[in-house]
Design a protein around this motif. Structure first.
Motif, short mmCIF file in Angstrom:
data_model
loop_
_atom_site.label_atom_id
_atom_site.label_comp_id
_atom_site.label_asym_id
_atom_site.label_seq_id
_atom_site.Cartn_x
_atom_site.Cartn_y
_atom_site.Cartn_z
N SER A 184 113.34 -44.23 -27.30
CA SER A 184 112.08 -44.44 -26.56
C SER A 184 110.90 -43.97 -27.38
CB SER A 184 112.13 -43.66 -25.24
OG SER A 184 113.20 -44.14 -24.47
N GLN A 221 110.94 -47.70 -20.53
CA GLN A 221 112.15 -47.24 -19.85
C GLN A 221 111.88 -47.04 -18.37
OE1 GLN A 221 113.98 -44.02 -21.85
NE2 GLN A 221 115.84 -44.13 -20.63
N ASP A 242 113.08 -51.42 -23.45
CA ASP A 242 113.77 -50.13 -23.43
C ASP A 242 114.59 -50.03 -22.15
OD1 ASP A 242 114.66 -47.59 -23.73
OD2 ASP A 242 112.70 -46.68 -24.06
N GLU A 243 115.88 -50.26 -22.23
CA GLU A 243 116.80 -50.20 -21.09
C GLU A 243 116.31 -51.01 -19.89
OE1 GLU A 243 118.33 -46.36 -20.27
OE2 GLU A 243 117.92 -45.65 -22.30
#
Ligand SMILES: Nc1ncnc2c1ncn2[C@@H]1O[C@H](COP(=O)(O)OP(=O)(O)OP(=O)(O)O)[C@@H](O)[C@H]1O
Ligand SMILES: Nc1ncnc2c1ncn2[C@@H]1O[C@H](COP(=O)(O)OP(=O)(O)OP(=O)(O)O)[C@@H](O)[C@H]1O
Ligand SMILES: [Mg+2]
Ligand SMILES: [Mg+2]
Lengths: 483, 347, 339, 351
Positions: free
Chosen positions: A28, A70, A150-151
């Protein structure tokens, strides 16, 4: 302390690159730097070969870099449409915003993602899943040359993930470069062409996914052989500890009845939105159910009282770590101590010096927590380590029943295995565990019994033997009458 | 395959639509319900006391609300960004005095006085804005501080001096008394300001960005919104509007000393709250705020005309304010339950 | 009732008054000393009325070669004067000249000051007797109260009608005493036609007073007259009347300064109002303070002292010194005054 | 052909004011202490003997009595991320009630407990509206600010009751056992100890910090958020009532307008003490220092005949300093630490 050191990543157009690494590896952080949120101390970001100095997210965006962070970054009070197009509203006469056009554009976007959401609906009250979908729509709306995710799938369930992947593929064909971060390794192999592995902020591997398999990837991430991901040992199952009878909360779930026994891990499976978290919340007393009872060791709980639930020996590791699990601003030790305030009192009724620190360091070692100082804000920890703190603060209460909602959401394989080992260990010690999970492998790997929820009802109960992918999915999608 | 399913109908769909329709009504409901309450109040009072409806009284209510409503409009701009400006009372006070000085000592022409007053107020807005936006410190504290400082400067400047109606041109004072087609002039300023701000907040990118900032400041930064600049702007606007209010105050009340507008900020905030602007930013409209101000002013005038014992007035005012926000919250709660019950038909 | 209740207080309270009279016995004489430190403590430092009166005080103090100083709060809260009294005590002033925001709240502090040998003179608004040595009375409360009623009655004429009072804060000591006398005056048969319908409070706040006037006219459509015994109130009321169609129909009188009301008198919004000269009030207070501090007088009834241009003054009952009857201002004489 | 390369040496952002950071808090306290010493030094040098005299110490402390007393519970309220602006009105209401009951022949020994209960009830109303109806406390207490003051006028109207028994009023402006410490201030000292222990050494204190920083997480940890908040408001009401009693005795006078406008000074003191208006951060020692600082400074300035208006300005400036100081120094340090000025992550600005 450095979050990432001397990292070089090349994103080529028409390529999807995975960025893999344990919690706290620095993924991240890199994303934040690529997005211009955080300025690197050394090194540069080059787009089309030329050096770009991003002074803020706006610059990155103008350079054609779109990012899905995220954690959802949405405006709860504003409509989905405005969230997607913020700052880029289509303008009508007299530079006034043309809301019709706005909603039309966004509707098209959402259709492309195949979700039926009303663009005019405020983001407030959307489930985590839908929020994530809005995030994706936002990123897509840029027609960016570079898409960083991010995820994005952490909160998504199967079909939503598939839709997302289809979109990514089309982008890729259109020549965009994609950076994809996920802890679900199978996803990496499904969608990514190349992978960069990160450990403690340094690149440890950079190659094509085709040329490696899961085990190798794991090895490179964790830096050691990783034995079985689901170390489930069969504990002998004792008498029933938690009974839930006809629990109902209008509009969310309807007469939910089940029991959990000592040493047993019961999984609550289902699609996102099935209401599993709500059941958990109701059992723990966060929400007051409209009907039904919760009984622990024969004692019926006062509805709507978390304190009561705790006294009775229930612990809840909630779904949303940052909002519900931890007080990010408080130190690690304060967070640990929060569930033990009564116990920490000395005979004078005050909390003794360092008693929290002691409690915290005990559990930190037990859980192999990666931390700097126990007096650091827990927000400094990476996702996985934060999750460990949450687990620790509940295990510290030595509960009879532990409810874990999405135990490994956003947690890397290494830590995942640990968490799973821990769960079965606890079960082994006679703890009754109720696990909510959207990850089928986890459900099948860990559960002694699986309860499948569909639209607020328990559609089916499956023993460890009957529980296989097909049964669960069919029940979750309502293809079987409630058993 | 990681998670649990292939293509399956998302349960969201039906729910989503119902939500929308409801949410819409809520959003609209706020202004509507305010108007409703206002209507009921007016009818009830005029039944008890017909003179309530006579032209003079209605004009007076309008005139009384002019200044608070104006402040409320300015306050709205700041509050939607999840800030608050408590210094408006002091800004109004010092600008009012400045207005007096401009006339009395330098006999500046009227239009220039208006411009001067607005700029003067804007300057204080800049001070607030810079501290809040750049130093990133809570506006409640900052503006509480400037509330003291500006008022102090005002005292210091006036040092016991009083400027009377006699020192100001009649043309200026008559703004407060004259009517255009039976409609008093002063409130027109407020209405114009309200419409401008209303459109900017509702229909311009800048305006929407203000709401975004209030709704989720961190996300606003990530969305590439120039948060600092916008917040600064909001405070400048609020300051400028407070400045205008100061000039209008001078024309309405004629006698100017250092205590002008002392504590009026609480009325402005009350109006904003009653008007349904969320104290925590992100939602609310100037129309609501202005209606809130109007409601409060009408209540006060009603209490007087119904010959309520003066000692009771303040208590009743407070109680009604509580009632207003309480009722609003109650309705919101009921509605949330409704929403749930509704979606339960799906289950 | 158990413990200390109001009843068993009644007896106790009388004692301090007793001492007050006895100490006055020792008569003294002589001149006001040079270099006395005299501090003025008005109700509110930035109230125009006190700017004028304290100017008078300053002139006086200069005249007898003392050190003048003026401190005070910027709000009218009861307590805010106390800390000033304390500091003045600490600074060992020779005399404090105060106009009390609260007749009682300041007394304990003033008693401390007196104990420290500081002389205390009140002006414009008195404290409880034990708090001060002398009270300089702008005009006997009785005269003021009654004369304002008489003034209004004259303006309204024989047919009478409804009248209202627009006062300062509900707690303003002297306004309340005046209003008592007004009511008493109104109870006389010759005013039977005048009916007091309401006492409104403008809190000496211009805006509030303005809107209260508005309210009065709305609530009592056939109101004939308003008495506003406070400079802020009368100015605000005048301005509202001037702008409304009630101008001239509703008579307005009370206490105000000529500069404030000149225009209204000239355009007929106000026929006449009254006031003492605040400058003279401060002037007299300063001299009284000087005389006390130099031991010329002790504050006992019957003692006399010379107050500069105002000449010989005698201390009346209850340690009061009277400034003299108020002046009535109207079209005819208003231009002769400038304050 | 688009191609993004990064070659970066990223250092992790340390959000400079994230969390209950002892060091930073300590820093701000030392600042207040430092300022306090400065104020004393200033007073001592400019008007030496007068300033240092016991009598003056006494007046410094007694002037602050009510503010100091109310500041204690308000600190807890603000740490819990709420606010109570109605405190001064409760003070007014209770002292008005004292006057009323006294006029109706009640015994003082009865009146005092009675008004304390009333104060608690007033607080309870705030508490109910905030915790049950979930209204923003700012809005609620602005409402009760008006209502309670109004009720004070309803109770006592334009009267002033000043014939309280001398044994009480003498206590009000008397000093404690021969020292120069005024009796009302002794009340403060006792309470201060209690509140300090509660806030910084007990589970309740921990819970207050937690719910101030993140209410939802606190609830998920089994903290009785609503109950604690409710009782915080009740206590604040009761203590404000106590301050009302002290006030009435100290000035030997009960009036409806007692303590009007005091709320701003109290809030100012608490914030000046380094308590975060967002909740979750603060220390009682900071608040106490701030209180002494304000009192000393005002006194020293008045001794030098600085006028009331300048005092207002000073109060305001101190308040600004209290928030600007930490934030600015932090950002300067940030800038120095990383050679190139990097935009620190935004800290949300909330009302
Ligand atoms: N604000 C911060 N202050 C100090 N350290 C931080 C901060 N944010 C992150 N870190 C540390 O920097 C390292 C990298 O964090 P980062 O969030 O990039 O990890 P990650 O790879 O994204 O982990 P996850 O997979 O859990 O998201 C971690 O060790 C984390 O503890
Ligand atoms: N798609 C959706 N649209 C609108 N509201 C939703 C949606 N999904 C969930 N919700 C809201 O959240 C509640 C349950 O969603 P939630 O996602 O918490 O359930 P869940 O089964 O716990 O899923 P998960 O735990 O995987 O997030 C629903 O009752 C509804 O109020
Ligand atoms: Mg991460
Ligand atoms: Mg869930």
């Amino acid at each position: 302390m450095r979050a990432s050191r001397n990292v070089s990543i090349a994103l080529r157009s028409g390529e999807v690159r995975a960025l893999a690494g344990e919690n706290g590896a620095g993924k991240s952080t890199i994303v934040r730097m690529l997005a211009g949120v955080q300025r690197p101390d050394e090194g540069d970001v080059l787009v089309d070969g030329e050096v770009k100095a991003f002074h803020g997210p706006a610059d990155a965006r103008d350079a054609g870099v779109a990012v899905i962070y995220q954690e959802p970054t949405l405006f709860p009070d504003l409509s989905i449409a405005e969230n997607v197009m913020m700052g880029r509203h289509p303008l009508g006469s007299g530079r006034r915003i043309d809301f019709k056009a706005l909603n039309r554009t966004v509707k098209e976007l959402l259709d492309r993602l195949g979700v039926k959401l009303d663009p005019e609906q405020p983001v407030k009250g959307l489930s985590i899943a839908d929020q994530q979908i809005v995030e994706i729509a936002k990123a897509l709306s840029f027609d960016a040359r570079v898409l960083i995710m991010d995820e994005p799938t952490a909160a998504l369930s199967g079909h939503e993930v598939d839709r997302l992947f289809n979109v990514v593929r089309t982008l890729k064909e259109r020549g965009a470069a994609v950076l994809f971060i996920s802890h679900r390794l199978d996803e990496i192999f499904t969608i990514c062409d190349t992978v960069t592995v990160l450990r403690d902020g340094e690149v440890t591997h950079d190659g094509r996914t085709a040329e490696m398999d899961t085990d190798e990837l794991v090895r490179r991430m964790v830096g050691r052989e990783l034995s079985n991901l689901f170390p489930k040992v069969d504990a002998e199952i004792g008498e029933s500890v938690l009974q839930v009878e006809r629990l109902t909360r209008e509009g969310v779930f309807v007469d939910i009845s089940f029991e959990v026994r000592r040493g047993e891990i019961v999984a609550l499976a289902g699609l996102v939105g099935a209401g599993r978290s709500e059941v958990a919340r109701a059992i723990f007393g966060i929400d007051k159910p409209d009907a039904g009872t919760v009984t622990v060791d024969g004692r019926t709980l006062k509805p709507g009282s978390p304190t009561g639930a705790m006294k009775a020996g229930i612990g809840l590791v909630p779904e949303d770590r940052r909002q519900q699990g931890l007080v990010m601003e408080l130190s690690i030790e304060r967070n640990m101590g929060l569930t033990r305030l009564q116990a920490l009192r000395n005979k004078l009724g005050v909390i003794g010096m360092g008693s929290e620190a002691k409690l915290a360091s005990d559990w930190a070692t037990k859980l192999q927590l990666k931390y700097h100082k126990l007096s650091d804000p827990v927000g400094f920890l990476s996702g996985g380590n934060q999750q460990k703190v949450v687990l620790g603060k509940w295990l510290a209460t030595s509960p009879k029943v532990l409810i874990i909602d999405e135990p490994t959401r956003g947690i890397d394989v290494g830590t995942k295995a640990e968490v799973h080992r821990l769960m079965s260990e606890l079960a082994g010690q006679g703890l009754a565990v109720l696990m909510i999970s959207s990850e089928l492998p986890e459900v099948l790997g860990m559960a002694d019994r699986v309860l499948v929820m569909h639209e607020g009802r328990i559609a089916r109960e499956l023993s460890r033997e009957e529980a296989d992918e097909e049964n669960v999915v069919r029940a979750a999608t309502g293809q079987v009458a409630a058993a | 395959m990681s998670a649990s399913t292939q293509a399956a109908p998302t349960p969201a769909a039906p729910r989503a639509e119902e939500k929308t329709s409801w949410i819409d009504t809520v959003v609209r409901a706020r202004e509507v319900s305010l108007i409703g309450v206002l209507a009921i109040l007016v009818i009830a009072v005029s039944l008890a006391e017909p003179r309530f409806l006579n032209a003079q009284n209605l004009r007076d209510i309008l005139l009384n609300v002019t200044i608070v409503a104006l402040l409320a409009v300015g306050q709205t701009i700041v509050v939607v960004t999840r800030n608050i400006d408590l210094s408006v009372g002091s800004i109004l006070g010092i600008t009012a005095f400045a207005t007096g000085v401009m006339f009395a000592d330098h006999n500046v022409p009227i239009p220039l006085v208006f411009i001067g007053g607005i700029l003067f107020g804007a300057c204080f807005g800049v001070v607030n804005g810079v501290m809040v936006a750049y130093a990133r410190v809570p506006s409640l504290v900052i503006t509480l501080g400037t509330l003291y400082v500006i008022r102090g400067i005002d005292y210091w400047w006036a040092s016991g001096r009083q400027i009377n109606a006699a020192d100001m041109p009649d043309g200026f004072l008559s703004l407060a008394t004259q009517n255009i087609l039976g409609f008093p002039v002063l409130p027109l300023f407020t209405i114009v300001a309200m419409v401008i701000v209303g459109v900017v907040l509702g229909r311009s990118r800048t305006g929407r960005e203000l709401y975004a900032i209030g709704s989720n400041p961190d996300a606003a930064v990530l969305a590439g919104i120039r948060v600092t600049r916008r917040v600064l702007g909001a405070f400048v606007a609020s300051g400028a509007i407070a400045g205008l209010a100061g000039v209008l105050y001078a024309s309405r009340y004629g006698t100017l000393d250092a205590v002008a507008g002392n504590g009026i900020e609480l009325f402005a905030v009350s109006a904003v709250v009653v008007g349904g602007v969320a104290i925590f930013g992100g939602s609310g409209t100037v129309w609501g705020a202005a209606l809130g101000a109007l409601l409060l002013a009408t209540i006060r005038s009603a209490l007087v005309i119904l010959q309520v014992n003066p000692f009771w007035e303040q208590a009743i005012n407070g109680a009604l304010l509580l009632l207003a926000i309480g009722l609003d919250a109650y309705l919101a709660m009921r509605l949330a339950r409704e929403l749930r019950k509704r979606s339960s038909h799906r289950v | 009732a158990c413990g200390s209740t109001k009843d068993d207080e009644e007896s106790a309270t009388s004692t301090p008054a007793a001492e007050a009279t006895t100490e006055g016995a020792a008569a003294a004489g002589g001149e006001i000393k040079e270099g006395l430190k005299i501090a003025f403590l008005p109700k509110q430092i930035n109230n125009p009325y006190f700017t004028i009166s304290d100017k008078g005080g300053e002139d006086a103090v200069k005249a007898f070669g003392g050190e003048f100083k003026r401190v005070g709060p910027s709000d009218t809260a009861a307590s805010s004067q106390v800390s000033y009294i304390n500091t003045l005590t600490t600074q060992k002033q020779d005399a404090i000249v105060i106009s009390a925001n609260d007749a009682n709240a300041v007394v304990p502090a003033l008693e401390k000051a007196k104990a420290a040998g500081i002389k205390v003179v009140t002006y414009d608004s008195d404290t409880a007797p034990e708090g001060r040595d002398l009270f300089i009375n702008q005009a006997a409360a009785e005269d003021l109260g009654r004369s304002q009623v008489q003034l209004l009655a004259k303006q309204i004429g024989p047919e009478g009608g409804e009248i209202a009072i627009l006062s300062a804060t509900p707690n303003a000591t002297n306004q309340n005493t005046w209003i008592e006398f007004m009511k008493d005056e109104l109870s006389k048969p010759e005013y039977s036609k005048l009916k007091l319908v309401k006492t409104a409070y403008g809190n000496d706040d211009d805006q509030k007073s303005f809107e209260e006037t508005q309210g009065l006219l709305q609530a009592y459509p056939d109101l004939k007259g308003i008495i506003s015994p406070t400079t802020v109130g009368i100015a605000a009321a005048a301005r509202y009347l001037q702008g409304s169609d009630a101008k001239g129909k509703v008579k307005l009188t009370g206490l105000g300064t000529p500069n404030q009301l000149r225009d209204f008198v000239k355009d007929g919004t106000i026929e006449g109002f009254e006031l003492w000269d605040p400058g003279k009030l401060g002037y007299l207070a300063a001299y009284a303070a000087g005389a006390l501090a130099s031991g010329v007088i002790t504050g006992a009834e019957g003692e006399t002292f010379t107050a500069g241009d105002l000449g010989e003054r005698t201390i009346g009952a209850k340690g009061e010194v009277l400034l003299g009857p108020p002046t009535v201002f109207d079209k005819a004489n208003i231009d002769e005054f400038d304050f | 052909m688009s191609d993004v390369k990064t070659n970066v040496e990223g250092d992790v952002v340390r959000t400079s004011d994230s969390g209950f950071d002892i060091k930073r808090l300590g820093r701000w306290e030392t600042v207040t202490v430092f300022l306090l010493l400065m104020a004393i030094l200033y007073g001592a040098t400019t008007s030496g003997s007068d300033f240092l005299s016991g009598g003056n110490l006494n007046s410094i402390l007694s002037d602050m009595s009510e503010i100091a007393i109310i500041a204690l519970p308000l600190t807890l309220i603000i740490v819990a991320a709420e606010i109570d602006l109605s405190v001064a009105s409760v003070l007014g209401l209770t002292s008005a009630l004292m006057g009323y009951l006294w006029n109706h022949g009640w015994a003082m020994e009865m009146i005092i407990p009675a008004v304390l209960v009333i104060g608690a009830l007033a607080g309870a109303l705030n508490g109910v509206l905030v915790t049950r109806l979930g209204l923003p406390s700012l809005a609620v207490t602005i409402g009760t600010l008006a209502m309670y003051r109004g009720l004070a006028y309803v109770v006592l109207g334009d009267q002033a009751v000043a014939d309280f028994p001398s044994k009480f009023t003498e206590w009000g402006f008397g000093t404690f056992a021969g020292t120069q410490i005024p009796n009302p201030f002794v009340v403060f000292i006792v309470l201060a100890v209690v509140f300090f222990v509660v806030l910084h050494m007990t589970g309740i204190g921990r819970s207050i910090f937690a719910m101030g920083a993140n209410e939802e997480a606190a609830r998920f940890s089994g903290v009785r958020v609503k109950r604690i908040k409710f009782w915080l408001f009740v206590v604040t009401g009761a203590i404000s009532a106590l301050a009302g009693v002290v006030y009435a005795f100290r000035f030997a006078s009960a009036r409806a307008d007692n303590g009007a406008g005091l709320e701003l000074s109290v809030v100012a003191v608490v914030l000046l003490g380094g308590v975060s208006i967002f909740g979750g951060k603060g220390h009682l020692l900071g608040v106490i220092c701030a209180m002494l600082l304000l009192g000393t400074l005002r006194n020293a300035l008045t001794l030098n005949d600085v006028s009331a208006e300048v005092l207002t300005i000073v109060t305001g400036s101190l308040l600004l300093l209290s928030v600007l100081g930490p934030s600015v120094t932090a950002r300067v340090r940030e800038a120095l630490r990383r050679g190139r000025g990097v935009d620190a992550p935004p800290t949300p600005t909330t009302t």
